[in-house]
Design a protein around this motif. Structure first.
Motif, PDB file in Angstrom:
ATOM      1  N   ALA A  17       2.667  41.912   5.337  1.00  0.00           N
ATOM      2  CA  ALA A  17       3.533  41.556   4.213  1.00  0.00           C
ATOM      3  C   ALA A  17       4.929  42.124   4.461  1.00  0.00           C
ATOM      4  O   ALA A  17       5.072  43.243   4.961  1.00  0.00           O
ATOM      5  CB  ALA A  17       2.959  42.124   2.934  1.00  0.00           C
ATOM      6  N   GLY A  18       5.907  41.356   4.172  1.00  0.00           N
ATOM      7  CA  GLY A  18       7.283  41.818   4.426  1.00  0.00           C
ATOM      8  C   GLY A  18       7.758  42.768   3.356  1.00  0.00           C
ATOM      9  O   GLY A  18       7.114  42.960   2.334  1.00  0.00           O
ATOM     10  N   VAL A  19       8.865  43.452   3.666  1.00  0.00           N
ATOM     11  CA  VAL A  19       9.476  44.298   2.624  1.00  0.00           C
ATOM     12  C   VAL A  19      10.585  43.492   1.952  1.00  0.00           C
ATOM     13  O   VAL A  19      11.137  42.565   2.550  1.00  0.00           O
ATOM     14  CB  VAL A  19      10.056  45.608   3.213  1.00  0.00           C
ATOM     15  N   GLU A  20      10.898  43.908   0.784  1.00  0.00           N
ATOM     16  CA  GLU A  20      11.925  43.184   0.050  1.00  0.00           C
ATOM     17  C   GLU A  20      13.300  43.385   0.692  1.00  0.00           C
ATOM     18  O   GLU A  20      13.610  44.474   1.186  1.00  0.00           O
ATOM     19  CB  GLU A  20      11.943  43.680  -1.386  1.00  0.00           C
ATOM     20  N   GLN A  21      14.068  42.350   0.689  1.00  0.00           N
ATOM     21  CA  GLN A  21      15.422  42.417   1.231  1.00  0.00           C
ATOM     22  C   GLN A  21      16.257  43.399   0.392  1.00  0.00           C
ATOM     23  O   GLN A  21      16.265  43.306  -0.826  1.00  0.00           O
ATOM     24  CB  GLN A  21      16.043  41.009   1.148  1.00  0.00           C
ATOM     25  N   PRO A  22      16.900  44.395   1.043  1.00  0.00           N
ATOM     26  CA  PRO A  22      17.725  45.292   0.219  1.00  0.00           C
ATOM     27  C   PRO A  22      18.911  44.545  -0.389  1.00  0.00           C
ATOM     28  O   PRO A  22      19.380  43.551   0.173  1.00  0.00           O
ATOM     29  CB  PRO A  22      18.192  46.353   1.206  1.00  0.00           C
ATOM     30  N   SER A  23      19.356  45.043  -1.525  1.00  0.00           N
ATOM     31  CA  SER A  23      20.484  44.393  -2.196  1.00  0.00           C
ATOM     32  C   SER A  23      21.728  44.500  -1.329  1.00  0.00           C
ATOM     33  O   SER A  23      21.965  45.519  -0.671  1.00  0.00           O
ATOM     34  CB  SER A  23      20.734  45.085  -3.535  1.00  0.00           C
TER      35      SER A  23
END
Ligand code: GDP
Length: 367
Positions: A17-23
Protein backbone atom coordinates in the motif's frame (compact mmCIF):
# COMPACT_ATOMS: atom_id res chain seq x y z
CA UNK A 1 -6.80 -0.09 -1.98
CA UNK A 2 -7.06 -3.48 -3.66
CA UNK A 3 -4.17 -4.13 -6.02
CA UNK A 4 -4.90 -6.65 -8.81
CA UNK A 5 -1.19 -7.43 -8.92
CA UNK A 6 -1.49 -9.10 -5.48
CA UNK A 7 -3.85 -11.76 -6.80
CA UNK A 8 -2.72 -15.37 -6.63
CA UNK A 9 -2.08 -15.62 -10.32
CA UNK A 10 0.84 -13.18 -10.23
CA UNK A 11 3.38 -15.07 -8.22
CA UNK A 12 6.44 -13.33 -6.88
CA UNK A 13 4.90 -9.91 -7.21
CA UNK A 14 3.76 -7.98 -4.17
CA UNK A 15 2.61 -4.41 -4.22
CA UNK A 16 2.54 -2.62 -0.89
CA UNK A 17 0.00 0.00 0.00
CA UNK A 18 1.35 3.41 -0.85
CA UNK A 19 1.83 6.30 1.51
CA UNK A 20 -0.15 9.44 1.14
CA UNK A 21 1.36 12.17 -0.97
CA UNK A 22 2.71 14.91 1.33
CA UNK A 23 1.06 18.29 0.98
CA UNK A 24 2.86 20.59 -1.40
CA UNK A 25 2.01 23.49 0.89
CA UNK A 26 4.42 24.18 3.70
CA UNK A 27 2.32 23.60 6.86
CA UNK A 28 4.33 26.22 8.76
CA UNK A 29 3.62 28.85 6.15
CA UNK A 30 0.46 30.10 7.75
CA UNK A 31 2.42 31.16 10.81
CA UNK A 32 4.61 33.45 8.73
CA UNK A 33 3.66 37.09 8.31
CA UNK A 34 1.66 37.83 5.18
CA UNK A 35 3.61 39.10 2.22
CA UNK A 36 1.05 41.75 1.51
CA UNK A 37 2.54 45.18 2.12
CA UNK A 38 1.64 46.71 5.41
CA UNK A 39 -0.06 50.05 5.35
CA UNK A 40 1.82 52.39 7.61
CA UNK A 41 0.43 55.41 9.39
CA UNK A 42 2.00 58.81 8.78
CA UNK A 43 3.80 58.61 12.13
CA UNK A 44 5.15 55.13 11.32
CA UNK A 45 6.36 56.32 7.93
CA UNK A 46 8.17 59.29 9.43
CA UNK A 47 9.69 57.25 12.23
CA UNK A 48 10.87 54.57 9.81
CA UNK A 49 12.31 57.08 7.38
CA UNK A 50 14.15 59.06 10.04
CA UNK A 51 15.60 55.79 11.35
CA UNK A 52 16.91 55.14 7.85
CA UNK A 53 14.69 52.13 7.10
CA UNK A 54 15.03 51.73 3.35
CA UNK A 55 11.98 49.50 2.96
CA UNK A 56 9.76 52.11 4.55
CA UNK A 57 11.49 54.84 2.55
CA UNK A 58 10.74 52.94 -0.68
CA UNK A 59 7.11 52.58 0.25
CA UNK A 60 6.84 56.26 1.04
CA UNK A 61 8.35 57.09 -2.35
CA UNK A 62 5.77 54.82 -3.97
CA UNK A 63 3.06 56.88 -2.26
CA UNK A 64 4.65 60.11 -3.48
CA UNK A 65 4.55 58.72 -7.00
CA UNK A 66 1.00 57.42 -6.73
CA UNK A 67 -1.76 59.23 -8.55
CA UNK A 68 -4.42 58.15 -6.06
CA UNK A 69 -5.68 61.12 -4.05
CA UNK A 70 -5.74 59.14 -0.78
CA UNK A 71 -2.07 58.23 -1.27
CA UNK A 72 -1.24 61.84 -2.03
CA UNK A 73 -2.80 62.99 1.24
CA UNK A 74 -0.59 60.62 3.25
CA UNK A 75 2.46 61.39 1.10
CA UNK A 76 2.11 65.14 1.60
CA UNK A 77 1.85 64.75 5.36
CA UNK A 78 4.88 62.49 5.45
CA UNK A 79 6.87 64.97 3.37
CA UNK A 80 5.88 67.85 5.62
CA UNK A 81 6.97 65.97 8.73
CA UNK A 82 10.23 64.95 7.08
CA UNK A 83 11.10 68.48 5.98
CA UNK A 84 12.80 69.45 9.27
CA UNK A 85 15.17 66.50 8.82
CA UNK A 86 16.01 67.30 5.21
CA UNK A 87 18.36 69.71 3.47
CA UNK A 88 21.58 68.37 4.86
CA UNK A 89 23.05 67.01 1.68
CA UNK A 90 24.94 67.68 -1.48
CA UNK A 91 22.66 67.41 -4.52
CA UNK A 92 24.25 66.77 -7.88
CA UNK A 93 22.47 66.80 -11.23
CA UNK A 94 23.99 64.55 -13.89
CA UNK A 95 22.92 64.94 -17.48
CA UNK A 96 24.00 63.60 -20.83
CA UNK A 97 22.50 62.25 -24.00
CA UNK A 98 21.78 58.50 -24.23
CA UNK A 99 25.05 56.71 -24.74
CA UNK A 100 27.13 59.47 -23.14
CA UNK A 101 27.93 57.04 -20.36
CA UNK A 102 25.68 58.18 -17.51
CA UNK A 103 25.04 54.70 -16.11
CA UNK A 104 28.67 53.68 -16.31
CA UNK A 105 29.78 56.98 -14.80
CA UNK A 106 27.23 57.08 -12.00
CA UNK A 107 28.26 53.59 -10.94
CA UNK A 108 31.89 54.67 -10.72
CA UNK A 109 31.16 58.14 -9.31
CA UNK A 110 28.88 56.69 -6.65
CA UNK A 111 31.49 54.23 -5.42
CA UNK A 112 34.10 56.97 -5.46
CA UNK A 113 32.14 59.47 -3.36
CA UNK A 114 31.06 56.80 -0.87
CA UNK A 115 34.62 55.65 -0.45
CA UNK A 116 36.12 59.12 -0.37
CA UNK A 117 33.54 61.04 1.61
CA UNK A 118 31.52 58.35 3.45
CA UNK A 119 27.82 58.84 4.12
CA UNK A 120 24.97 57.49 2.03
CA UNK A 121 24.01 58.06 -1.59
CA UNK A 122 20.60 58.15 -3.26
CA UNK A 123 20.39 58.03 -7.05
CA UNK A 124 17.15 59.39 -8.50
CA UNK A 125 16.16 60.12 -12.07
CA UNK A 126 13.95 62.42 -14.06
CA UNK A 127 13.02 60.92 -17.35
CA UNK A 128 9.50 61.85 -18.35
CA UNK A 129 9.73 60.24 -21.75
CA UNK A 130 11.11 57.01 -20.53
CA UNK A 131 9.66 53.67 -21.35
CA UNK A 132 12.72 52.19 -19.79
CA UNK A 133 12.05 53.34 -16.27
CA UNK A 134 8.32 52.72 -15.83
CA UNK A 135 8.98 51.49 -12.34
CA UNK A 136 11.41 48.84 -13.44
CA UNK A 137 14.01 48.78 -10.74
CA UNK A 138 15.64 45.84 -12.41
CA UNK A 139 16.53 48.06 -15.35
CA UNK A 140 18.38 50.43 -13.07
CA UNK A 141 19.99 47.59 -11.15
CA UNK A 142 21.63 46.28 -14.25
CA UNK A 143 22.57 49.77 -15.33
CA UNK A 144 24.48 50.45 -12.13
CA UNK A 145 25.78 47.08 -11.24
CA UNK A 146 28.11 47.82 -8.36
CA UNK A 147 26.24 50.69 -6.83
CA UNK A 148 22.94 48.83 -6.80
CA UNK A 149 24.32 46.25 -4.39
CA UNK A 150 26.22 48.73 -2.23
CA UNK A 151 24.79 48.83 1.31
CA UNK A 152 24.99 52.62 1.47
CA UNK A 153 23.16 53.34 -1.75
CA UNK A 154 19.52 53.72 -2.71
CA UNK A 155 18.66 53.69 -6.41
CA UNK A 156 15.24 54.69 -7.59
CA UNK A 157 14.22 54.91 -11.24
CA UNK A 158 12.34 57.88 -12.62
CA UNK A 159 8.70 58.16 -11.65
CA UNK A 160 6.83 56.66 -14.56
CA UNK A 161 6.06 58.74 -17.58
CA UNK A 162 3.87 61.78 -17.09
CA UNK A 163 4.15 65.52 -17.54
CA UNK A 164 7.65 66.79 -16.95
CA UNK A 165 6.41 69.10 -14.20
CA UNK A 166 4.70 66.25 -12.41
CA UNK A 167 7.64 63.88 -12.69
CA UNK A 168 10.05 66.56 -11.54
CA UNK A 169 7.92 67.51 -8.54
CA UNK A 170 7.81 63.89 -7.42
CA UNK A 171 11.58 63.63 -7.69
CA UNK A 172 11.98 66.80 -5.69
CA UNK A 173 9.71 65.41 -2.97
CA UNK A 174 11.62 62.14 -3.01
CA UNK A 175 14.81 64.13 -2.33
CA UNK A 176 13.23 65.38 0.90
CA UNK A 177 12.41 61.84 2.02
CA UNK A 178 15.85 60.51 1.12
CA UNK A 179 17.56 63.29 3.02
CA UNK A 180 15.39 62.67 6.06
CA UNK A 181 16.51 59.03 5.83
CA UNK A 182 20.11 60.17 6.13
CA UNK A 183 21.14 60.17 2.48
CA UNK A 184 23.58 63.05 2.41
CA UNK A 185 24.53 62.70 -1.24
CA UNK A 186 21.87 62.84 -3.89
CA UNK A 187 22.44 62.27 -7.59
CA UNK A 188 19.63 63.28 -9.92
CA UNK A 189 20.13 61.87 -13.37
CA UNK A 190 18.42 63.03 -16.51
CA UNK A 191 18.59 62.23 -20.17
CA UNK A 192 20.05 65.31 -21.78
CA UNK A 193 17.55 65.88 -24.50
CA UNK A 194 15.71 69.07 -23.71
CA UNK A 195 13.57 70.47 -20.96
CA UNK A 196 14.35 67.99 -18.24
CA UNK A 197 17.72 69.65 -17.59
CA UNK A 198 15.97 72.79 -16.45
CA UNK A 199 13.93 70.72 -14.02
CA UNK A 200 17.01 69.00 -12.64
CA UNK A 201 18.90 72.26 -12.46
CA UNK A 202 16.11 73.63 -10.30
CA UNK A 203 16.73 71.04 -7.59
CA UNK A 204 20.48 70.51 -7.41
CA UNK A 205 23.51 72.34 -6.07
CA UNK A 206 25.82 71.33 -8.88
CA UNK A 207 24.90 70.52 -12.46
CA UNK A 208 27.29 68.15 -14.18
CA UNK A 209 27.04 67.78 -17.93
CA UNK A 210 28.52 64.66 -19.53
CA UNK A 211 29.66 65.16 -23.10
CA UNK A 212 31.47 63.10 -25.69
CA UNK A 213 34.11 64.03 -28.17
CA UNK A 214 32.51 63.67 -31.52
CA UNK A 215 33.16 64.70 -35.03
CA UNK A 216 34.75 68.02 -34.31
CA UNK A 217 31.54 69.99 -34.14
CA UNK A 218 30.57 68.97 -30.62
CA UNK A 219 29.20 72.34 -29.81
CA UNK A 220 26.59 72.36 -32.49
CA UNK A 221 24.34 69.73 -31.04
CA UNK A 222 24.22 71.13 -27.56
CA UNK A 223 21.89 73.86 -26.65
CA UNK A 224 23.27 77.06 -25.36
CA UNK A 225 20.86 77.06 -22.42
CA UNK A 226 22.11 73.72 -21.21
CA UNK A 227 25.73 74.76 -21.38
CA UNK A 228 24.91 77.87 -19.44
CA UNK A 229 23.39 75.79 -16.67
CA UNK A 230 26.44 73.55 -16.30
CA UNK A 231 28.72 74.09 -13.32
CA UNK A 232 31.03 71.49 -14.78
CA UNK A 233 31.32 69.86 -18.19
CA UNK A 234 33.03 66.49 -18.28
CA UNK A 235 34.06 64.76 -21.47
CA UNK A 236 33.69 61.02 -21.09
CA UNK A 237 35.46 58.17 -22.87
CA UNK A 238 38.82 59.91 -22.74
CA UNK A 239 40.61 56.62 -23.24
CA UNK A 240 42.47 54.72 -25.96
CA UNK A 241 42.24 56.23 -29.41
CA UNK A 242 39.71 58.71 -28.21
CA UNK A 243 41.99 60.47 -25.73
CA UNK A 244 43.27 63.16 -28.07
CA UNK A 245 39.84 63.92 -29.45
CA UNK A 246 38.47 64.22 -25.93
CA UNK A 247 41.20 66.71 -25.05
CA UNK A 248 40.45 68.70 -28.16
CA UNK A 249 36.75 68.74 -27.33
CA UNK A 250 37.59 69.98 -23.83
CA UNK A 251 39.51 72.89 -25.31
CA UNK A 252 36.60 73.74 -27.56
CA UNK A 253 34.18 73.70 -24.65
CA UNK A 254 36.51 75.86 -22.57
CA UNK A 255 36.69 78.40 -25.35
CA UNK A 256 32.95 78.38 -25.81
CA UNK A 257 32.32 78.87 -22.10
CA UNK A 258 34.40 82.06 -22.19
CA UNK A 259 31.76 83.58 -24.40
CA UNK A 260 29.04 83.19 -21.81
CA UNK A 261 28.39 85.75 -19.11
CA UNK A 262 29.97 84.89 -15.75
CA UNK A 263 27.61 82.72 -13.65
CA UNK A 264 25.86 84.23 -10.65
CA UNK A 265 27.65 81.86 -8.32
CA UNK A 266 30.99 83.54 -9.01
CA UNK A 267 32.34 80.10 -9.92
CA UNK A 268 34.02 79.53 -13.26
CA UNK A 269 32.59 76.35 -14.80
CA UNK A 270 35.32 73.82 -15.46
CA UNK A 271 35.83 71.38 -18.28
CA UNK A 272 37.54 68.06 -17.55
CA UNK A 273 38.13 64.83 -19.41
CA UNK A 274 37.70 61.38 -17.84
CA UNK A 275 36.88 57.78 -18.57
CA UNK A 276 34.03 56.27 -16.64
CA UNK A 277 34.71 52.85 -18.04
CA UNK A 278 38.39 52.76 -17.03
CA UNK A 279 37.93 54.92 -13.94
CA UNK A 280 40.42 57.55 -15.16
CA UNK A 281 40.12 61.14 -13.95
CA UNK A 282 37.23 60.32 -11.64
CA UNK A 283 38.96 61.77 -8.59
CA UNK A 284 39.56 65.06 -10.43
CA UNK A 285 35.87 65.31 -11.33
CA UNK A 286 34.84 64.93 -7.70
CA UNK A 287 37.57 67.21 -6.39
CA UNK A 288 36.03 69.81 -8.70
CA UNK A 289 32.50 69.20 -7.42
CA UNK A 290 33.53 69.42 -3.78
CA UNK A 291 35.69 72.49 -4.43
CA UNK A 292 32.62 74.12 -5.87
CA UNK A 293 30.53 73.17 -2.83
CA UNK A 294 33.16 74.68 -0.50
CA UNK A 295 33.34 77.77 -2.66
CA UNK A 296 29.59 78.46 -2.75
CA UNK A 297 29.14 77.63 0.91
CA UNK A 298 31.72 80.26 1.70
CA UNK A 299 30.25 82.95 -0.51
CA UNK A 300 26.70 81.99 0.60
CA UNK A 301 25.54 81.25 -2.92
CA UNK A 302 24.72 77.69 -1.81
CA UNK A 303 22.01 78.91 0.53
CA UNK A 304 20.81 81.52 -1.93
CA UNK A 305 20.37 78.94 -4.71
CA UNK A 306 18.44 76.60 -2.43
CA UNK A 307 16.14 79.43 -1.39
CA UNK A 308 15.55 80.39 -4.99
CA UNK A 309 14.74 76.77 -5.73
CA UNK A 310 12.23 76.59 -2.90
CA UNK A 311 10.57 79.68 -4.25
CA UNK A 312 10.52 78.23 -7.76
CA UNK A 313 8.89 75.03 -6.52
CA UNK A 314 6.26 76.92 -4.61
CA UNK A 315 5.17 78.67 -7.80
CA UNK A 316 5.50 75.50 -9.85
CA UNK A 317 3.29 73.73 -7.40
CA UNK A 318 0.67 76.49 -7.56
CA UNK A 319 0.75 76.40 -11.34
CA UNK A 320 0.40 72.66 -11.44
CA UNK A 321 -2.59 72.66 -9.10
CA UNK A 322 -4.33 75.48 -10.93
CA UNK A 323 -3.82 73.79 -14.26
CA UNK A 324 -5.11 70.50 -12.91
CA UNK A 325 -8.12 72.11 -11.32
CA UNK A 326 -8.93 73.98 -14.53
CA UNK A 327 -8.59 71.08 -16.95
CA UNK A 328 -10.40 68.63 -14.68
CA UNK A 329 -13.33 70.98 -14.16
CA UNK A 330 -16.45 69.34 -15.57
CA UNK A 331 -17.74 72.48 -17.29
CA UNK A 332 -14.39 73.15 -18.89
CA UNK A 333 -14.05 69.56 -20.02
CA UNK A 334 -17.42 69.86 -21.70
CA UNK A 335 -16.57 73.12 -23.48
CA UNK A 336 -12.94 72.77 -24.38
CA UNK A 337 -13.11 70.79 -27.62
CA UNK A 338 -15.80 73.05 -29.05
CA UNK A 339 -13.91 76.23 -28.20
CA UNK A 340 -10.78 74.83 -29.77
CA UNK A 341 -12.71 73.95 -32.93
CA UNK A 342 -14.12 77.48 -33.09
CA UNK A 343 -10.62 78.93 -32.89
CA UNK A 344 -9.42 76.60 -35.64
CA UNK A 345 -12.35 77.55 -37.85
CA UNK A 346 -11.53 81.19 -37.33
CA UNK A 347 -14.84 81.96 -35.61
CA UNK A 348 -13.14 83.02 -32.39
CA UNK A 349 -9.74 84.45 -31.62
CA UNK A 350 -7.56 82.46 -29.22
CA UNK A 351 -7.86 85.20 -26.63
CA UNK A 352 -11.63 85.40 -26.71
CA UNK A 353 -11.91 81.63 -26.44
CA UNK A 354 -9.46 81.57 -23.53
CA UNK A 355 -11.33 84.36 -21.75
CA UNK A 356 -14.64 82.58 -22.22
CA UNK A 357 -13.24 79.39 -20.74
CA UNK A 358 -11.60 81.18 -17.84
CA UNK A 359 -14.74 83.21 -17.10
CA UNK A 360 -16.76 79.99 -17.01
CA UNK A 361 -14.22 78.44 -14.69
CA UNK A 362 -14.12 81.35 -12.26
CA UNK A 363 -17.89 81.76 -12.31
CA UNK A 364 -18.15 78.08 -11.36
CA UNK A 365 -15.68 78.64 -8.50
CA UNK A 366 -17.83 81.38 -6.99
CA UNK A 367 -20.94 79.21 -6.74
P1 GDP B 1 23.99 56.12 -20.82
O1 GDP B 1 23.00 55.81 -21.91
O2 GDP B 1 24.32 57.57 -20.82
O3 GDP B 1 23.56 55.63 -19.48
O4 GDP B 1 25.35 55.39 -21.21
P2 GDP B 1 25.99 54.02 -20.74
O5 GDP B 1 26.63 54.18 -19.40
O6 GDP B 1 25.00 52.93 -20.89
O7 GDP B 1 27.18 53.86 -21.79
C1 GDP B 1 26.96 53.72 -23.17
C2 GDP B 1 28.08 52.92 -23.79
O8 GDP B 1 29.32 53.62 -23.67
C3 GDP B 1 28.30 51.57 -23.13
O9 GDP B 1 28.55 50.64 -24.12
C4 GDP B 1 29.51 51.79 -22.25
O10 GDP B 1 30.25 50.61 -22.06
C5 GDP B 1 30.31 52.81 -23.04
N1 GDP B 1 31.14 53.64 -22.17
C6 GDP B 1 30.72 54.29 -21.05
N2 GDP B 1 31.74 54.96 -20.47
C7 GDP B 1 32.83 54.72 -21.25
C8 GDP B 1 34.20 55.15 -21.18
O11 GDP B 1 34.63 55.86 -20.29
N3 GDP B 1 35.01 54.75 -22.19
C9 GDP B 1 34.57 53.96 -23.20
N4 GDP B 1 35.45 53.61 -24.14
N5 GDP B 1 33.31 53.54 -23.29
C10 GDP B 1 32.44 53.89 -22.33
Amino acid sequence: MEHPENSEEYKGLVVNAGVEQPSSVNPYLKNRPKRKKREYSVAEFVEGIVKGDVTILSQAVTLVESLKPEHQVVAQEVIEKCLPYSGNSVRIGISGVPGAGKSTSIDVFGLHVLEQYGGKLAVLAIDPSSERSKGSILGDKTRMEKLSVHPKSFIRPSPSAGSLGGVARKTRETIVLCEAAGFDKIFVETVGVGQSETAVHSMVDFFLLIQLAGTGDELQGIKRGIMEMADGIIINKADGDNLERAKLAATQFRNALHLFPAPESGWTPQVLTYSGFYGLGVKEVWDMVYNYIDFVKQNKYFEYRRNEQSKYWMYESINEHLRDSFYHNAQIEAMLAEQEAQVLRGNLTSFVAAKKLLDTYFAGMKQ
